[in-house]
Design a protein around this motif. Structure first.
Motif, mmCIF file in Angstrom:
data_model
loop_
_atom_site.group_PDB
_atom_site.id
_atom_site.type_symbol
_atom_site.label_atom_id
_atom_site.label_comp_id
_atom_site.label_asym_id
_atom_site.label_seq_id
_atom_site.Cartn_x
_atom_site.Cartn_y
_atom_site.Cartn_z
ATOM 1 N N UNK A 64 0.811 -1.216 0.000
ATOM 2 C CA UNK A 64 0.000 0.000 0.000
ATOM 3 C C UNK A 64 0.849 1.272 0.000
ATOM 4 N N UNK A 65 1.939 1.270 0.746
ATOM 5 C CA UNK A 65 2.823 2.438 0.828
ATOM 6 C C UNK A 65 4.266 2.023 0.517
ATOM 7 N N UNK A 66 4.549 1.582 -0.702
ATOM 8 C CA UNK A 66 5.877 1.031 -0.987
ATOM 9 C C UNK A 66 7.018 2.018 -0.766
ATOM 10 N N UNK A 67 6.865 3.245 -1.192
ATOM 11 C CA UNK A 67 7.968 4.214 -1.058
ATOM 12 C C UNK A 67 8.139 4.668 0.387
ATOM 13 N N UNK A 68 7.037 4.909 1.090
ATOM 14 C CA UNK A 68 7.118 5.323 2.497
ATOM 15 C C UNK A 68 7.688 4.204 3.346
ATOM 16 N N UNK A 69 7.316 2.970 3.039
ATOM 17 C CA UNK A 69 7.813 1.820 3.803
ATOM 18 C C UNK A 69 9.311 1.639 3.583
ATOM 19 N N UNK A 70 9.743 1.830 2.354
ATOM 20 C CA UNK A 70 11.177 1.748 2.052
ATOM 21 C C UNK A 70 11.933 2.866 2.770
ATOM 22 N N UNK A 71 11.380 4.079 2.751
ATOM 23 C CA UNK A 71 12.019 5.215 3.420
ATOM 24 C C UNK A 71 12.102 5.013 4.925
ATOM 25 N N UNK A 72 11.174 4.239 5.480
ATOM 26 C CA UNK A 72 11.170 3.958 6.918
ATOM 27 C C UNK A 72 12.059 2.767 7.256
ATOM 28 N N UNK A 82 -1.331 7.585 10.560
ATOM 29 C CA UNK A 82 -2.069 7.681 9.303
ATOM 30 C C UNK A 82 -1.811 6.451 8.440
ATOM 31 N N UNK A 83 -0.546 6.082 8.277
ATOM 32 C CA UNK A 83 -0.197 4.905 7.477
ATOM 33 C C UNK A 83 -0.847 3.650 8.046
ATOM 34 N N UNK A 84 -0.809 3.515 9.359
ATOM 35 C CA UNK A 84 -1.380 2.335 9.995
ATOM 36 C C UNK A 84 -2.894 2.269 9.798
ATOM 37 N N UNK A 85 -3.567 3.404 9.935
ATOM 38 C CA UNK A 85 -5.024 3.437 9.754
ATOM 39 C C UNK A 85 -5.391 3.104 8.313
ATOM 40 N N UNK A 86 -4.676 3.670 7.361
ATOM 41 C CA UNK A 86 -4.971 3.414 5.951
ATOM 42 C C UNK A 86 -4.752 1.942 5.612
ATOM 43 N N UNK A 87 -3.681 1.345 6.126
ATOM 44 C CA UNK A 87 -3.403 -0.061 5.829
ATOM 45 C C UNK A 87 -4.464 -0.970 6.448
ATOM 46 N N UNK A 120 -7.406 3.972 -6.290
ATOM 47 C CA UNK A 120 -6.223 4.066 -5.431
ATOM 48 C C UNK A 120 -5.243 2.928 -5.685
ATOM 49 N N UNK A 121 -5.765 1.732 -5.918
ATOM 50 C CA UNK A 121 -4.919 0.579 -6.235
ATOM 51 C C UNK A 121 -4.132 0.849 -7.516
ATOM 52 N N UNK A 122 -4.795 1.397 -8.501
ATOM 53 C CA UNK A 122 -4.155 1.674 -9.788
ATOM 54 C C UNK A 122 -3.085 2.759 -9.646
ATOM 55 N N UNK A 123 -3.405 3.812 -8.916
ATOM 56 C CA UNK A 123 -2.420 4.878 -8.690
ATOM 57 C C UNK A 123 -1.219 4.365 -7.912
ATOM 58 N N UNK A 124 -1.462 3.496 -6.936
ATOM 59 C CA UNK A 124 -0.357 2.904 -6.175
ATOM 60 C C UNK A 124 0.510 2.035 -7.074
ATOM 61 N N UNK A 125 -0.115 1.255 -7.949
ATOM 62 C CA UNK A 125 0.665 0.431 -8.877
ATOM 63 C C UNK A 125 1.541 1.289 -9.779
ATOM 64 N N UNK A 126 0.999 2.393 -10.266
ATOM 65 C CA UNK A 126 1.736 3.233 -11.205
ATOM 66 C C UNK A 126 2.806 4.061 -10.497
ATOM 67 N N UNK A 127 2.401 4.810 -9.468
ATOM 68 C CA UNK A 127 3.332 5.740 -8.821
ATOM 69 C C UNK A 127 4.119 5.110 -7.682
ATOM 70 N N UNK A 128 3.492 4.233 -6.934
ATOM 71 C CA UNK A 128 4.174 3.618 -5.798
ATOM 72 C C UNK A 128 5.104 2.495 -6.203
ATOM 73 N N UNK A 129 4.637 1.650 -7.132
ATOM 74 C CA UNK A 129 5.430 0.498 -7.558
ATOM 75 C C UNK A 129 6.115 0.730 -8.900
ATOM 76 N N UNK A 130 5.883 1.875 -9.511
ATOM 77 C CA UNK A 130 6.548 2.215 -10.765
ATOM 78 C C UNK A 130 6.145 1.359 -11.954
ATOM 79 N N UNK A 131 4.937 0.846 -11.953
ATOM 80 C CA UNK A 131 4.482 -0.002 -13.061
ATOM 81 C C UNK A 131 3.876 0.847 -14.176
ATOM 82 N N UNK A 132 4.659 1.756 -14.699
ATOM 83 C CA UNK A 132 4.152 2.631 -15.755
ATOM 84 C C UNK A 132 3.854 1.856 -17.033
#
Length: 182
Positions: A64-72, A82-87, A120-132
């Motif tokens: 759900x939060x690939x970039x934030x999780x990596x940064x953490x 916020x991250x915990x509630x969203x997940x 949101x799933x689609x946006x996460x796939x594109x921007x979060x996981x880089x699946x352009x």
């Protein structure tokens, strides 16, 4: 020719009055095509045991939060509330919303929630996981792009339920007393 047109219009008029058919088939198709997909996706996010409903797996944060999780540093405790509630909410949504659609319970609301989830799933796939490369393009000759083609059809299916409701074989209809549109 006039007789042929009369028959055609008589048939299409009857189909136009069969609102129950489109709603029922949309829910059936959702169950046949997408229910197991979303349930399995939700299962990958659950943590250990019963507490896993409230403490999702590390994989849930990675999905759900690939970039934030990596940064953490892949430390779930380093993420915000916020991250915990969203997940947690996203994990529950993958179980509750599809089940509500299949049962025909608060179908319009559940389908609207699923549309938001798919976006949101689609946006996460594109921007979060880089699946352009999964984005694809409309009006090209390839009908198999993950996001624009496939998920566009998912959203159309869900929009049918938002507009038409659950149909006659549903808890929505039972809650209304078995009469009226649902």
């Amino acid at each position: 020719m006039s007789s042929l047109l009369s028959r055609y219009f008589a048939l299409t008029d009857r189909l136009g009055r069969a609102d129950w058919l489109l709603s029922t088939l949309a829910r059936f198709l959702f169950a046949a095509v997408l229910l197991v997909y979303f349930l399995n996706s939700g299962l990958t996010k659950l943590g250990e045991g019963l507490a896993g409903l409230f403490v999702p797996s590390a994989g849930a944060y990675a999905q759900i939060f690939p970039k934030a999780f990596e940064a953490a540093g892949y430390d779930t405790d380093a993420l915000s509330v916020f991250h915990q509630i969203v997940v947690v909410a996203g994990t529950w949504a993958e179980f509750i919303l599809p089940a509500a659609i299949v049962l025909g319970l608060f179908t319009r609301l559940a389908a609207l929630g699923m549309i938001g989830f798919v976006v949101l799933q689609s946006l996460t796939d594109i921007y979060g996981h880089g699946q352009t490369d999964a984005l694809g393009a409309w009006f090209d000759r390839f009908p198999d792009a993950l996001v624009l083609d496939q998920r566009g059809l998912w959203v159309l299916l869900l929009l049918v339920l938002v507009v038409k409701g659950a149909g006659p074989l549903s808890f929505d209809r039972a809650l209304r007393g078995g009469t009226g549109r649902v």
